[in-house]
Design a protein around this motif. Structure first.
Motif, PDB file in Angstrom:
ATOM      1  N   VAL A 204       0.818  -1.214   0.000  1.00 50.61           N
ATOM      2  CA  VAL A 204       0.000   0.000   0.000  1.00 50.61           C
ATOM      3  C   VAL A 204       0.855   1.268   0.000  1.00 50.61           C
ATOM      4  CG1 VAL A 204      -2.018  -1.089   1.055  1.00 50.61           C
ATOM      5  CG2 VAL A 204      -0.251  -0.080   2.527  1.00 50.61           C
ATOM      6  N   ASP A 205       2.094   1.159  -0.430  1.00 51.29           N
ATOM      7  CA  ASP A 205       2.971   2.322  -0.490  1.00 51.29           C
ATOM      8  C   ASP A 205       2.491   3.296  -1.565  1.00 51.29           C
ATOM      9  OD1 ASP A 205       4.938   1.626  -3.101  1.00 51.29           O
ATOM     10  OD2 ASP A 205       4.064  -0.106  -2.081  1.00 51.29           O
ATOM     11  N   THR A 206       2.975   4.520  -1.486  1.00 49.28           N
ATOM     12  CA  THR A 206       2.526   5.575  -2.389  1.00 49.28           C
ATOM     13  C   THR A 206       2.908   5.289  -3.839  1.00 49.28           C
ATOM     14  OG1 THR A 206       2.585   7.234  -0.641  1.00 49.28           O
ATOM     15  CG2 THR A 206       2.730   8.043  -2.895  1.00 49.28           C
ATOM     16  N   GLN A 207       4.073   4.680  -4.058  1.00 55.06           N
ATOM     17  CA  GLN A 207       4.463   4.368  -5.425  1.00 55.06           C
ATOM     18  C   GLN A 207       3.487   3.390  -6.079  1.00 55.06           C
ATOM     19  OE1 GLN A 207       9.189   4.587  -5.848  1.00 55.06           O
ATOM     20  NE2 GLN A 207       8.565   3.303  -4.138  1.00 55.06           N
ATOM     21  N   SER A 208       3.037   2.394  -5.321  1.00 54.54           N
ATOM     22  CA  SER A 208       2.070   1.450  -5.874  1.00 54.54           C
ATOM     23  C   SER A 208       0.755   2.147  -6.188  1.00 54.54           C
ATOM     24  CB  SER A 208       1.836   0.305  -4.895  1.00 54.54           C
ATOM     25  OG  SER A 208       2.998  -0.492  -4.744  1.00 54.54           O
ATOM     26  N   ALA A 209       0.329   3.066  -5.313  1.00 56.39           N
ATOM     27  CA  ALA A 209      -0.899   3.815  -5.563  1.00 56.39           C
ATOM     28  C   ALA A 209      -0.758   4.699  -6.792  1.00 56.39           C
ATOM     29  CB  ALA A 209      -1.261   4.647  -4.340  1.00 56.39           C
ATOM     30  N   ALA A 210       0.428   5.275  -7.001  1.00 51.76           N
ATOM     31  CA  ALA A 210       0.657   6.099  -8.187  1.00 51.76           C
ATOM     32  C   ALA A 210       0.604   5.252  -9.459  1.00 51.76           C
ATOM     33  CB  ALA A 210       2.006   6.806  -8.082  1.00 51.76           C
ATOM     34  N   ARG A 211       1.110   4.022  -9.393  1.00 51.74           N
ATOM     35  CA  ARG A 211       1.013   3.125 -10.547  1.00 51.74           C
ATOM     36  C   ARG A 211      -0.446   2.755 -10.811  1.00 51.74           C
ATOM     37  NH1 ARG A 211       6.090   1.705 -12.047  1.00 51.74           N
ATOM     38  NH2 ARG A 211       7.736   1.848 -10.453  1.00 51.74           N
ATOM     39  N   ASP A 212      -1.235   2.607  -9.744  1.00 52.59           N
ATOM     40  CA  ASP A 212      -2.676   2.394  -9.930  1.00 52.59           C
ATOM     41  C   ASP A 212      -3.295   3.563 -10.689  1.00 52.59           C
ATOM     42  OD1 ASP A 212      -2.555   0.030  -8.459  1.00 52.59           O
ATOM     43  OD2 ASP A 212      -3.251   0.970  -6.600  1.00 52.59           O
ATOM     44  N   MET A 213      -2.872   4.785 -10.347  1.00 51.56           N
ATOM     45  CA  MET A 213      -3.431   5.964 -11.014  1.00 51.56           C
ATOM     46  C   MET A 213      -3.133   5.955 -12.505  1.00 51.56           C
ATOM     47  SD  MET A 213      -3.633   9.412  -8.822  1.00 51.56           S
ATOM     48  CE  MET A 213      -1.910   9.858  -8.966  1.00 51.56           C
ATOM     49  N   ALA A 436       9.418   0.707   1.301  1.00 48.64           N
ATOM     50  CA  ALA A 436       9.553   0.517  -0.141  1.00 48.64           C
ATOM     51  C   ALA A 436      10.672   1.396  -0.682  1.00 48.64           C
ATOM     52  CB  ALA A 436       8.237   0.873  -0.842  1.00 48.64           C
ATOM     53  N   GLU A 437      11.514   0.832  -1.519  1.00 49.84           N
ATOM     54  CA  GLU A 437      12.621   1.588  -2.099  1.00 49.84           C
ATOM     55  C   GLU A 437      12.086   2.582  -3.128  1.00 49.84           C
ATOM     56  OE1 GLU A 437      15.826   1.648  -1.384  1.00 49.84           O
ATOM     57  OE2 GLU A 437      15.522   0.201   0.260  1.00 49.84           O
ATOM     58  N   PRO A 438      12.496   3.860  -3.032  1.00 43.79           N
ATOM     59  CA  PRO A 438      12.035   4.858  -4.015  1.00 43.79           C
ATOM     60  C   PRO A 438      12.497   4.503  -5.421  1.00 43.79           C
ATOM     61  CG  PRO A 438      13.021   5.921  -2.085  1.00 43.79           C
ATOM     62  CD  PRO A 438      13.341   4.457  -1.984  1.00 43.79           C
ATOM     63  N   GLU A 439      11.571   4.591  -6.368  1.00 47.64           N
ATOM     64  CA  GLU A 439      11.876   4.249  -7.756  1.00 47.64           C
ATOM     65  C   GLU A 439      11.525   5.395  -8.702  1.00 47.64           C
ATOM     66  OE1 GLU A 439       9.531   0.787  -8.401  1.00 47.64           O
ATOM     67  OE2 GLU A 439      10.811  -0.538  -7.205  1.00 47.64           O
ATOM     68  N   PHE A 440      11.262   6.586  -8.177  1.00 48.10           N
ATOM     69  CA  PHE A 440      10.802   7.671  -9.032  1.00 48.10           C
ATOM     70  C   PHE A 440      11.768   8.845  -8.975  1.00 48.10           C
ATOM     71  CE2 PHE A 440       9.136   8.485  -4.849  1.00 48.10           C
ATOM     72  CZ  PHE A 440       9.127   9.864  -4.703  1.00 48.10           C
ATOM     73  N   ASP A 441      11.702   9.662 -10.014  1.00 51.58           N
ATOM     74  CA  ASP A 441      12.547  10.846 -10.135  1.00 51.58           C
ATOM     75  C   ASP A 441      11.892  11.988  -9.360  1.00 51.58           C
ATOM     76  OD1 ASP A 441      14.108  12.993 -10.901  1.00 51.58           O
ATOM     77  OD2 ASP A 441      13.290  13.080 -12.942  1.00 51.58           O
TER      78      ASP A 441
END
Length: 516
Positions: A204-213, A436-441
């Motif tokens: 439920v990390d923010t990166q996963s939610a952003a990929r949902d978006m 969760a390891e950050p994967e975004f710029d």
């Protein structure tokens, strides 16, 4: 010591502040129950963009959405999303959506998020709709969704209502025994969340939610994402921009979070934000005629702190069996600082506490903040999701000496409110999943212009965060509202409203540095 405060418009504050002040009826701002009646075929059809998405996730990007009438012109549906964006075979989850179709010549969909993390976008969208510009509702389908882990989507489940009641009202000392009791409480949350939520808790990390978006963008048929995010929703939007800069359309990030800050710094700056907002309230209260706070602003602040300290020793009685602890008193005060229209209610609550020695209104306000119903049930899982998302996104230092040093800094910088933001390093004690390891710029290089909005005396997302996010995002412009409370668009003035409407509808980017 409390659970750190959510970075969101406090419980539908954009639309409900007037209700809170005039009638104190939360129900007036609730979303009507769903009436599941299929809508016509045209509205039901999901055009989609035809994108396949990442390898292994083609079925999710290619799915159709069956919208159903859920009352009042609104349509509801459920989308499928992968449990893990790293493993197509890990299973799937559900995401709840609600939309109001465009009333005029349609541009596309405007996804929204109210913040938290943990606030329900499905609930929020109905109260947001009347506050956005008419041109926006004409041009866009307004779409609210519950992110993974939240509300009607596949959700985080932790404590039962009775245990949650006890945890959210408990006070702790800062000696060794008190901190161990706090740690035990946080471990109980961690154990309950792991047992009752399962593998979703680690996704439920923010990166996963952003990929949902991004998947939702494609399924809704939009080549680029149009998005309105408040508070934590700005972190979600900035994360999206960092992951998918080429898919950024028109993004408005209001009540911004500086994505470069570590959790300890966020906590310390938020404490100062609430201290400053409380002082602004005290000064306003003392300038009026019916204020229970005597002397100057410094004396008024000390009176409030004395009230909270007294509640720790002897919780305030109410007309029910419940009593107002120091923690509940803090929540009751803090919730009114999200919107200066709620300040008169805080004056009423403090007058009752000082003059009658009871805490009925403070208890009501604390329950309002925590989404607690009068019957002891909770209307959302926002507290659970808030903890779960934050524990995956980043954690504060849990070294005892470091936490004690932070307490000293907090008490110096924010003498009235600071201590309630201490010992956040224990929040994720015993959590079953790693960060969760950050994967975004962080800079979202190549993204289209993004509008970042800050309010100069915002308690929950201090203005300095908006400045920081605007500096971090390569394409950001900063729009400033010189005002009180949390967030600006939809509750401030025509200067802000017209600038955002022109950007969303016409693509006219506001002048960087515009102040309203």
């Amino acid at each position: 010591m409390t659970t750190p405060l959510s970075r969101r418009p406090a419980r539908r504050a954009l639309a409900c502040a007037a209700t809170l002040v005039l009638a104190l009826v939360v129900g007036a701002c609730s979303v009507p129950p769903k009436q599941q009646t299929p809508v016509d075929d045209v509205a039901t059809a999901a055009a989609g963009t035809g994108e396949t998405g990442p390898e292994g996730f083609e079925d999710f990007y290619g799915q159709g959405l069956a919208w159903e009438d859920c009352g009042g012109g609104w349509e509801c549906t459920t989308a499928r999303a992968p449990l893990s964006w790293a493993d197509p075979g890990a299973g799937e989850i559900e995401l709840a959506l609600k939309r109001l179709p465009a009333t005029g010549e349609r541009i596309g969909s405007l996804l929204t998020n109210p913040g938290g993390p943990g606030a329900s976008g499905v609930d929020f969208i109905a109260t947001l709709a009347p506050t956005v510009g008419e041109r926006v509702t004409e041009a866009y389908d307004l779409v609210g969704f519950d992110p993974r882990g939240v509300g009607l989507s596949s959700s985080v489940v932790c404590l039962d209502d009775a245990a949650k009641d006890e945890s959210l009202s408990r006070d702790y000392d800062t000696d060794e025994a008190g901190l161990e009791a706090l740690a035990e409480d946080r471990r109980a949350w961690a154990d309950a969340c792991a047992e009752n939520t399962g593998d979703l808790l680690g996704q439920v990390d923010t990166q996963s939610a952003a990929r949902d978006m991004d998947m939702l963008r494609a399924v809704l048929g939009d080549e680029k994402l149009a998005y309105l995010g408040y508070s934590y929703g700005t972190q979600l939007g900035a994360t999206y921009a960092g992951l998918f800069p080429e898919k950024v359309g028109r993004l408005v990030l209001d009540g911004a979070i500086d994505t470069t800050l570590d959790p300890d710094t966020i906590s310390e700056q938020q404490a100062v934000g609430f201290e400053d907002a409380l002082r602004a309230y005290v000064e306003d209260c003392q300038a009026g005629g019916e204020c229970p706070l005597r002397g100057d602003a410094d004396q008024g602040m000390r009176q409030i702190r004395s009230l909270l300290d007294a509640a720790k020793a002897n919780p305030l009685p109410t007309d029910s069996e419940r009593r107002v602890t120091q923690t509940l008193g803090f929540y009751g005060i803090a919730v009114t600082l999200y919107n200066d229209q709620s300040w008169p209610v805080l004056t009423q609550a403090l007058t009752e506490a000082f003059e009658e020695g009871t805490g009925n209104l403070l208890l009501y306000l604390a329950d309002f903040y925590n989404d607690r119903n009068a019957d002891g049930t909770y209307s959302s899982n926002s507290s659970e999701a808030f903890r779960a998302v934050n524990c995956l996104d980043g954690r504060q230092d849990d070294d005892p000496e470091a936490m004690q040093a932070q307490l000293e800094r907090l008490e110096e910088a924010a003498p009235t409110m600071g201590s309630f933001f201490a010992f956040g390093g224990l929040t994720c004690d015993g959590w079953a999943y790693p960060v969760a390891e950050p994967e975004f710029d962080l800079h979202a290089e190549g993204a289209a212009p993004v509008v970042v909005i800050g309010t100069t005396n915002d308690p929950a997302t201090p203005y300095v965060w908006a400045e920081g996010l605007a500096d971090t995002l390569d394409s950001a412009v900063l729009l400033t509202w010189e005002g009180e409370g949390h967030t600006a668009y939809g509750r401030s003035n025509a200067c802000v409203g017209d600038a955002v409407d022109a950007y969303l509808v016409d693509g006219t980017v506001p002048e960087d540095g515009l102040r309203c």
